[in-house]
Design an enzyme around this catalytic site. Sequence first.
Site, PDB file in Angstrom:
ATOM      1  N   SER A  44     -38.505  -5.666 -26.861  1.00 34.73           N
ATOM      2  CA  SER A  44     -38.504  -4.355 -26.198  1.00 34.73           C
ATOM      3  C   SER A  44     -37.323  -3.554 -26.704  1.00 34.73           C
ATOM      4  O   SER A  44     -36.392  -4.089 -27.311  1.00 34.73           O
ATOM      5  CB  SER A  44     -38.390  -4.535 -24.681  1.00 34.73           C
ATOM      6  OG  SER A  44     -37.048  -4.833 -24.311  1.00 34.73           O
ATOM      7  N   ASP A  45     -37.348  -2.274 -26.456  1.00 37.36           N
ATOM      8  CA  ASP A  45     -36.146  -1.464 -26.650  1.00 37.36           C
ATOM      9  C   ASP A  45     -35.268  -1.636 -25.407  1.00 37.36           C
ATOM     10  O   ASP A  45     -35.646  -2.292 -24.430  1.00 37.36           O
ATOM     11  CB  ASP A  45     -36.513   0.000 -26.890  1.00 37.36           C
ATOM     12  CG  ASP A  45     -35.452   0.744 -27.692  1.00 37.36           C
ATOM     13  OD1 ASP A  45     -34.264   0.357 -27.632  1.00 37.36           O
ATOM     14  OD2 ASP A  45     -35.795   1.722 -28.378  1.00 37.36           O
TER      15      ASP A  45
END
Length: 769
Positions: free
Chosen positions: A285-286
């Site tokens: 994920s960011d």
Amino acid sequence: MHTSFALLGLVTCLTLSPAWAETTETPPPIDQKSAFLEHLMQRMTLEEKIGQLRLISIGPDMPQPQILKEIAAGRIGGTFNSISRAENRPLQEAAALHSRLKIPIFFAFDVIHGHRTTFPISLGLASSWNLEAIQQAARVSAVEASGDGLDLTFAPMVDISRDPRWGRTSEGFGEDTYLVSRIAEAMVRGYQGSSPSNADSIMASVKHFALYGAVEGGRDYNVVDMSPMRMYQDYLPPYRAAIQAGAGGVMAALNSINGMPATANIWLMQDLLRKDWGFKGLVTSDHGAIWELIRHGVAQDGREAAKLAIKAGISMSMHDSLYRDELPKLIQSGEVSQKELDASVYEVLAAKYDMGLFHDPFRRIGEASGDQDPKSEQRLNREAARQIARQSLVLLKNEQNRLPLAKSSTIALIGPLADSPIDMLGSWSGAGRHQQTVTLRQGMQQALGAEAKLLYALGANLTGNQSIIDYLNRFNWAETEVNPDPRNAEQLLAEALEVAQKADVIVAAVGESRGMSHESSSRTQLTLPDTQKALLKALKATGKPLVLVLMNGRPLALEWEQENADAILETWFSGTEGGNAIADVLFGDYNPSGKLPISFPRSVGQIPTYYNRLRIGRPAPLDPKEPGNYTSQYFEEPNGPLYPFGHGLSYTQFQLSDMQLSSLEMTADQSLEARITLKNTGDRAGETVVQLYIRDEAASIVRPVKELKGFQKIQLQPGEQQVVRFPITEELLKFYNAQLEYKAEPGVFQVQIGLDSQQVQHQNFSLKP
């Protein structure tokens, strides 16, 4: 202690991995990747499996003593933002020596356009149109980063950007699918070398998957609503190119796509990425993106956010605690299956295996006796930085050959960016130190020596808008970003005019601060700030020759500047050796060869201005002087960009002639050759980029006016000429049709060859059934 890991290939299978230290069972040989990792997973507890999915940064909410305990307990799989061997060694010791199963962790960082040595921003690298130079920048970056004990970078960033209001335009490689795809491949090859397991390589994690550069209005984190055809044709190919080049990782984008955030998008992460494209690597994920699913409005709480992300295939959660807090309950309730969890865990372990960490967790960290001062000048690769920075500079205008400057002249260097080391680095400059950066003032002074006189004045502050200054300083990149001179505008201008009157020529260094072209720095205007505009108008009024040196991370609207400056040099943010590189070009020690990887609009109202727009039924006249009646246009200003994609001048002149096709027709199993003669008709050696475009004259769907399909950077001596050849195969003619089938359709195609996307020679051929 650490040396033993380097001898693993010489000892028995039992010694091959410290993960088996607590068992008498003989594990599979370490070279049998799948069996080795599956056997390890059979011994992992649920808590240890979930721990592998956590990517954590050392910081106020996770100080080192706490993170060491978490790692030793098997509750962390990797960290980011610790960027020295001394920092990383105790963390790896906690994992590989003191945790129950001795599973190593990996260390990640944003190595975007350099590490200790900062190269030009990505948009600048793309302006070189030199894949070898771009790959070299990535290779140098990987060697420096791996020398700091880093294993993975969140790069390359290959988001197609066609709205320069977007702050992260600076971080990408421009507007064109073909060019960005080729650069994506080069960057991956540079980072990973022959293998991401090599001690001097780092794993590439391509981002932001997907379509992040297409956010509405160029406003960061905004929504993306896009047809599948446009996705497949224009925006998805660079990610796929990076993956096909071997990128070991993918970072999910922060935006939603047609109503579903990328972090929870099963179609994007499972159907497209893993099933259609066959990606087997690590998906992260960011920063905080899983928790943000609640804000997106697709999850009502943290439990649902974690469930959506893991089912979508987000294997590592960056900087949030939801996987740790929610996955145990989700597994226990059966809402998330053991199989789904194990698939993510296997991805993380496989990435570590591919980085070589199971063979030797300390292969990039080494022994403490070998540690260097990470900030040492000796670690910098200045020659490579200077060479590559020179190639990134784009000469936009050069009226009456005002450039290069004579070293015997008196030069007034004026402007808020003339002596600003921190801005030379650009956004996402990683471990680069502005104290080691050469400013334009320093570079010009070194180039001149005692031969000429360099006068300097600030002239104006970057901006007179205090709210903008406060915003830029809020980022707090370790220190204040923008420090205005306390003198008022009249005093600064008076000093500049006094200096200008003593000079033969004025060089004005103007543009943006690096924070103005950064994540979360979207703009509503693309003109220079008012303080700088007023400075330029006053300098123009002196009657002295006016040369502009632009520093910026996005295309700017420069109609007044184009009309009034004698010469304009686009330098972007050119990195550690930027001042020397710019001086090399200003004084003619290097002949500029850069070409724009993105179009420059005349005004913000023209956006988007990308060159390969779709054809329409009522196009505006090609000649901007012709009035358009009931055509697609803006009537207040000329149509078309101020500077087109592929534009860039030289101190010599190049001429294209005698374009030919080897055949006027071909079938799918054949190819033909387009050739053209390039001649240097000027009086000095130089390089230019010959660009191949193809236009599909009639197809089952609307196609672009033209598309880049090849380019070659050629260097010629004065008077020298060369025949430039481009092979054309059916592959170059393929596109995604209405059924998302990737194929070429029989018909007529126009081949265009030019030195930019507008001024081209062309000839047609037919693809036969």
